[in-house]
Scaffold this motif. Structure first.
Motif, short mmCIF file in Angstrom:
data_model
loop_
_atom_site.label_atom_id
_atom_site.label_comp_id
_atom_site.label_asym_id
_atom_site.label_seq_id
_atom_site.Cartn_x
_atom_site.Cartn_y
_atom_site.Cartn_z
N ALA A 195 26.06 -37.60 38.11
CA ALA A 195 24.85 -37.31 37.35
C ALA A 195 23.70 -36.94 38.29
O ALA A 195 22.98 -35.96 38.06
N ARG A 196 23.52 -37.70 39.36
CA ARG A 196 22.44 -37.42 40.30
C ARG A 196 22.68 -36.11 41.04
O ARG A 196 21.75 -35.35 41.31
N GLU A 197 23.94 -35.85 41.36
CA GLU A 197 24.28 -34.64 42.10
C GLU A 197 23.96 -33.38 41.32
O GLU A 197 23.55 -32.35 41.88
N HIS A 198 24.12 -33.44 39.99
CA HIS A 198 23.93 -32.26 39.15
C HIS A 198 22.53 -32.16 38.54
O HIS A 198 22.26 -31.23 37.78
N GLU A 199 21.64 -33.09 38.88
CA GLU A 199 20.31 -33.07 38.26
C GLU A 199 19.54 -31.79 38.54
O GLU A 199 18.75 -31.34 37.71
N LYS A 200 19.74 -31.20 39.70
CA LYS A 200 18.98 -30.01 40.09
C LYS A 200 19.81 -28.73 40.00
O LYS A 200 19.48 -27.73 40.64
N VAL A 201 20.86 -28.75 39.20
CA VAL A 201 21.71 -27.58 39.05
C VAL A 201 20.92 -26.43 38.41
O VAL A 201 20.04 -26.65 37.57
N THR A 202 21.21 -25.21 38.82
CA THR A 202 20.57 -24.03 38.25
C THR A 202 21.20 -23.72 36.89
O THR A 202 22.43 -23.66 36.77
N VAL A 203 20.36 -23.51 35.89
CA VAL A 203 20.86 -23.22 34.54
C VAL A 203 20.38 -21.83 34.12
O VAL A 203 19.38 -21.32 34.64
N PRO A 204 21.08 -21.19 33.20
CA PRO A 204 20.66 -19.87 32.71
C PRO A 204 19.26 -19.92 32.12
O PRO A 204 18.82 -20.96 31.61
N ASP A 205 18.55 -18.78 32.17
CA ASP A 205 17.16 -18.73 31.73
C ASP A 205 16.99 -19.17 30.29
O ASP A 205 16.05 -19.89 29.95
N ASP A 206 17.88 -18.73 29.40
CA ASP A 206 17.71 -19.08 27.99
C ASP A 206 17.92 -20.56 27.75
O ASP A 206 17.23 -21.18 26.93
N LEU A 207 18.85 -21.15 28.50
CA LEU A 207 19.08 -22.59 28.35
C LEU A 207 17.92 -23.37 28.97
O LEU A 207 17.50 -24.41 28.42
N ARG A 208 17.37 -22.88 30.06
CA ARG A 208 16.24 -23.54 30.68
C ARG A 208 15.02 -23.55 29.75
O ARG A 208 14.30 -24.54 29.67
N SER A 209 14.83 -22.47 28.99
CA SER A 209 13.71 -22.43 28.05
C SER A 209 13.87 -23.46 26.96
O SER A 209 12.89 -24.07 26.51
N LEU A 210 15.12 -23.70 26.53
CA LEU A 210 15.37 -24.76 25.55
C LEU A 210 15.04 -26.12 26.14
O LEU A 210 14.40 -26.96 25.48
N PHE A 211 15.47 -26.36 27.38
CA PHE A 211 15.18 -27.63 28.05
C PHE A 211 13.68 -27.85 28.18
O PHE A 211 13.18 -28.98 27.99
N GLU A 212 12.95 -26.80 28.50
CA GLU A 212 11.51 -26.93 28.69
C GLU A 212 10.82 -27.28 27.37
O GLU A 212 9.91 -28.12 27.34
N GLU A 213 11.25 -26.65 26.28
CA GLU A 213 10.65 -26.99 24.98
C GLU A 213 11.03 -28.42 24.58
O GLU A 213 10.19 -29.16 24.04
N GLU A 214 12.27 -28.80 24.85
CA GLU A 214 12.68 -30.19 24.58
C GLU A 214 11.77 -31.16 25.33
O GLU A 214 11.30 -32.16 24.78
N GLY A 215 11.52 -30.86 26.61
CA GLY A 215 10.69 -31.73 27.43
C GLY A 215 9.29 -31.88 26.86
O GLY A 215 8.72 -32.99 26.86
N ARG A 216 8.72 -30.78 26.38
CA ARG A 216 7.37 -30.86 25.80
C ARG A 216 7.37 -31.72 24.54
O ARG A 216 6.44 -32.52 24.32
N LEU A 217 8.40 -31.56 23.70
CA LEU A 217 8.45 -32.31 22.45
C LEU A 217 8.77 -33.79 22.66
O LEU A 217 8.38 -34.63 21.86
#
Length: 202
Positions: free
Chosen positions: A161-183
């Motif tokens: 889990a710690r090893e993969h925390e900083k994995v690069t994700v596709p732009d569209d998936l990253r935008s979902l993560f960012e909105e999740e984080g705000r909410l």
């Protein structure tokens, strides 16, 4: 499904673990509608338990059993101060939900201004998450209807889990993560290094 979240500061961890083991062995067989539970103790001594039932009615019937009352009277003595309860009437699972095979569980607790949108985002991202975070087995989100929520994420083990925390994700998936984080707002994390995972006996 119905989820109840229980948490409190532990004063006697050894006895609490004995009580949890005894519930699984002696009381679980008579708990109608019980599906399973995820629990553990954070490094600061805070215990958290997510217990799943098929319905709220089943959870109430379980709490009304005399043997459940006697067990809780004993278990409550393992805590220093009050124990809180949160009822979540409409939880959702993603990637198949939790797993007893998880070696590490992270629970996030907070308050959101839009739980419906957060559910939508978790559904959209959850289906694709395993392709970029293969160590994630599954997860569950539950809210009380007033914006308070918990989300549990189940991992194969903590090191992956710690090893993969900083994995690069596709732009569209990253935008979902960012909105999740705000909410999700301000989050209180529970890293369960030794999770107690119990599924219903079939």
């Amino acid at each position: 499904m119905f989820v109840q979240v229980i948490q409190g500061k532990v004063s006697d961890e050894r006895q609490l673990r004995r009580c949890m083991d005894r519930w699984a062995e002696e009381l679980q067989p008579g708990a109608t509608g019980y599906l399973g539970s995820t629990s553990g103790i954070r490094e600061d001594g805070t215990f958290i338990l997510l217990v799943r039932f098929e319905s709220h009615e089943d959870a109430v019937r379980n709490s009304e059993r005399p043997e459940q009352g006697a067990w809780w009277a004993e278990t409550e003595q393992c805590f220093d101060g009050p124990v809180s309860f949160m009822d979540c009437p409409d939880p959702m699972e993603w990637l198949g939900g939790g797993s007893d095979d998880a070696g590490f569980v992270q629970i996030m607790e907070g308050h959101t201004t839009d739980s419906d949108r957060l559910r939508e985002l978790l559904t959209q991202s959850g289906d694709r998450l395993h392709s970029v975070r293969p160590e994630i087995i599954g997860g569950m989100f539950a809210s009380n209807g007033d914006g308070d929520y918990v989300e549990a994420v189940y991992f194969t083990n903590e090191s992956e889990a710690r090893e993969h925390e900083k994995v690069t994700v596709p732009d569209d998936l990253r935008s979902l993560f960012e909105e999740e984080g705000r909410l999700m707002g301000e989050i209180d994390y529970f890293d369960l290094h030794e999770p107690m995972l119990v599924s219903a006996q079939r």
